[in-house]
Design a protein around this motif. Structure first.
Motif, PDB file in Angstrom:
ATOM      1  N   TYR A   1      42.447  34.393  33.100  1.00 24.13           N
ATOM      2  CA  TYR A   1      43.674  33.985  32.425  1.00 24.13           C
ATOM      3  C   TYR A   1      44.885  34.139  33.322  1.00 24.13           C
ATOM      4  O   TYR A   1      44.856  34.888  34.304  1.00 24.13           O
ATOM      5  CB  TYR A   1      43.892  34.825  31.139  1.00 24.13           C
ATOM      6  CG  TYR A   1      44.248  36.258  31.452  1.00 24.13           C
ATOM      7  CD1 TYR A   1      43.261  37.209  31.670  1.00 24.13           C
ATOM      8  CD2 TYR A   1      45.585  36.654  31.584  1.00 24.13           C
ATOM      9  CE1 TYR A   1      43.589  38.512  32.003  1.00 24.13           C
ATOM     10  CE2 TYR A   1      45.918  37.956  31.910  1.00 24.13           C
ATOM     11  CZ  TYR A   1      44.916  38.875  32.121  1.00 24.13           C
ATOM     12  OH  TYR A   1      45.242  40.162  32.466  1.00 24.13           O
TER      13      TYR A   1
ATOM     14  N   SER B   1      42.593  38.593  35.387  1.00 18.93           N
ATOM     15  CA  SER B   1      43.683  37.650  35.587  1.00 18.93           C
ATOM     16  C   SER B   1      43.234  36.724  36.724  1.00 18.93           C
ATOM     17  O   SER B   1      42.340  37.087  37.500  1.00 18.93           O
ATOM     18  CB  SER B   1      44.972  38.380  35.967  1.00 18.93           C
ATOM     19  OG  SER B   1      44.841  38.914  37.275  1.00 18.93           O
TER      20      SER B   1
ATOM     21  N   SER C   1      49.082  34.716  32.468  1.00 20.04           N
ATOM     22  CA  SER C   1      50.010  34.948  31.358  1.00 20.04           C
ATOM     23  C   SER C   1      51.355  35.392  31.897  1.00 20.04           C
ATOM     24  O   SER C   1      51.411  36.186  32.836  1.00 20.04           O
ATOM     25  CB  SER C   1      49.401  36.028  30.457  1.00 20.04           C
ATOM     26  OG  SER C   1      50.227  36.310  29.358  1.00 20.04           O
TER      27      SER C   1
ATOM     28  N   GLY D   1      52.596  37.607  27.939  1.00 19.91           N
ATOM     29  CA  GLY D   1      51.590  38.444  27.274  1.00 19.91           C
ATOM     30  C   GLY D   1      50.735  37.784  26.198  1.00 19.91           C
ATOM     31  O   GLY D   1      49.698  38.324  25.833  1.00 19.91           O
TER      32      GLY D   1
ATOM     33  N   SER E   1      42.046  38.791  25.939  1.00 24.74           N
ATOM     34  CA  SER E   1      41.448  40.098  25.622  1.00 24.74           C
ATOM     35  C   SER E   1      40.623  40.016  24.341  1.00 24.74           C
ATOM     36  O   SER E   1      39.535  40.593  24.265  1.00 24.74           O
ATOM     37  CB  SER E   1      42.520  41.169  25.406  1.00 24.74           C
ATOM     38  OG  SER E   1      43.354  41.226  26.502  1.00 24.74           O
TER      39      SER E   1
ATOM     40  N   ARG F   1      47.368  36.637  27.591  1.00 26.61           N
ATOM     41  CA  ARG F   1      46.555  37.835  27.882  1.00 26.61           C
ATOM     42  C   ARG F   1      45.940  38.367  26.579  1.00 26.61           C
ATOM     43  O   ARG F   1      44.776  38.769  26.554  1.00 26.61           O
ATOM     44  CB  ARG F   1      47.403  38.917  28.545  1.00 26.61           C
ATOM     45  CG  ARG F   1      46.560  40.110  29.023  1.00 26.61           C
ATOM     46  CD  ARG F   1      47.373  41.259  29.581  1.00 26.61           C
ATOM     47  NE  ARG F   1      48.378  40.817  30.531  1.00 26.61           N
ATOM     48  CZ  ARG F   1      49.691  40.954  30.363  1.00 26.61           C
ATOM     49  NH1 ARG F   1      50.164  41.530  29.279  1.00 26.61           N
ATOM     50  NH2 ARG F   1      50.535  40.525  31.264  1.00 26.61           N
ATOM     51  N   LYS F   2      46.718  38.339  25.501  1.00 24.12           N
ATOM     52  CA  LYS F   2      46.238  38.838  24.210  1.00 24.12           C
ATOM     53  C   LYS F   2      45.044  38.003  23.718  1.00 24.12           C
ATOM     54  O   LYS F   2      44.024  38.550  23.293  1.00 24.12           O
ATOM     55  CB  LYS F   2      47.378  38.729  23.196  1.00 24.12           C
ATOM     56  CG  LYS F   2      47.548  39.926  22.311  1.00 24.12           C
ATOM     57  CD  LYS F   2      48.947  39.941  21.742  1.00 24.12           C
ATOM     58  CE  LYS F   2      48.969  40.248  20.274  1.00 24.12           C
ATOM     59  NZ  LYS F   2      50.317  40.190  19.693  1.00 24.12           N
TER      60      LYS F   2
END
Ligand SMILES: Cc1cc2nc3c(=O)[nH]c(=O)nc-3n(C[C@H](O)[C@H](O)[C@H](O)COP(=O)(O)O)c2cc1C
Length: 175
Positions: A6, A30, A8, A11, A18, A14-15
Motif C-alpha cells: 500500500y 508499504s 498512504s 492513513g 491493515s 493504510r487502515k
C-alpha cells in the motif's frame, strides 16, 4: 499471493490495508518497504490513494510486481461510474479494480497537497452550499469538505474479500 502492498498519505489507505491483512493473514508492507521484502514479479494486492484521479504508486507497483487486484482509496462517494473512470484514467487492464471510500482530514495534509485541498474544499463547499436540491451524496461531500470524515470500514471490504476467497480457491484448484 505474497503480500498486500500500500501507499498512504494520511492513513486511510493504510487502515484498509491493515484490515485486509488481518482478514487474510497476508503480509503487509508499504510500497517503500516492499523493495526489501517482496521479490520482483511476485503476486500482490495493491492499494493506493487517489490523487487528482490517478492512483498513487500504481505505475511503480505495476512495474515491479504482478498485481492481482488494485484498490483505489479516495474521498469521492462510491459509484460504478467513478470506478469506471478510475479504471480508464489509470489504464488498468490486467486485473480487477475496487474503489474504497477512505476519508478526508485537512489537518493531516502538508505542503502542496494541503494547499491544493484547501482551494478545492473552499470551491466545492461554496458550490454545494449554494445548491438548492442537494442529494444525500452532495450532503456527504459537503460535510466532509467542512469537517473532514472517515469512511473506512470492514464492510466496505466485502467485495475485495470475496474476490480474495475466489482467487484463493482458483489457485488451490490449479495446484
Ligand atoms: C492532492 C489531493 C488530490 C486528491 N484527489 C482525489 C481524487 O481525485 N479522487 C478522490 O476520490 N479523492 C481524492 N483525494 C482524497 C484522497 O484520496 C483521500 O483523502 C484518501 O482517503 C487519502 O488516503 P490516505 O489517507 O491513505 O492518504 C485527493 C487528496 C489530495 C490531498
Amino acid at each position: 499471493m505474497t503480500a498486500i502492498l500500500y501507499i498512504s498519505n494520511t492513513g486511510y489507505t493504510r487502515k484498509y490495508a491493515s484490515l485486509l491483512a488481518e482478514q487474510t493473514g497476508l503480509a503487509l508492507y508499504s510500497l517503500q518497504e516492499a523493495a526489501r521484502h517482496v521479490g520482483r514479479g511476485e503476486d500482490v494486492l495493491f492499494l493506493g490513494w487517489m490523487c487528482a484521479n490517478s492512483i498513487k504508486g500504481y505505475k511503480k507497483a505495476a512495474k515491479h510486481y504482478r498485481l492481482l487486484a488494485v484498490c483505489a482509496v479516495g474521498m469521492a462517494v462510491p459509484s460504478e461510474k467513478y470506478l469506471q473512470d478510475i479504471v480508464h484514467s489509470n489504464h488498468i487492464t490486467q486485473c480487477p479494480v475496487f474503489y474504497l471510500q477512505g476519508g478526508f482530514a485537512m489537518e493531516r495534509l502538508r505542503g502542496i497537497y494541503r494547499l491544493m485541498m484547501k482551494n478545492m474544499a473552499k470551491t466545492v463547499s461554496t458550490k454545494l452550499q449554494e445548491k438548492q436540491d442537494r442529494t444525500p451524496e452532495d450532503d456527504m461531500m459537503l460535510e466532509m469538505m467542512l469537517h473532514g470524515g472517515d469512511f473506512v470500514s470492514l464492510e466496505n471490504l466485502t467485495p475485495v474479500l470475496q474476490w480474495y476467497e475466489a482467487e484463493k480457491h482458483r489457485t488451490t484448484q490449479q495446484t
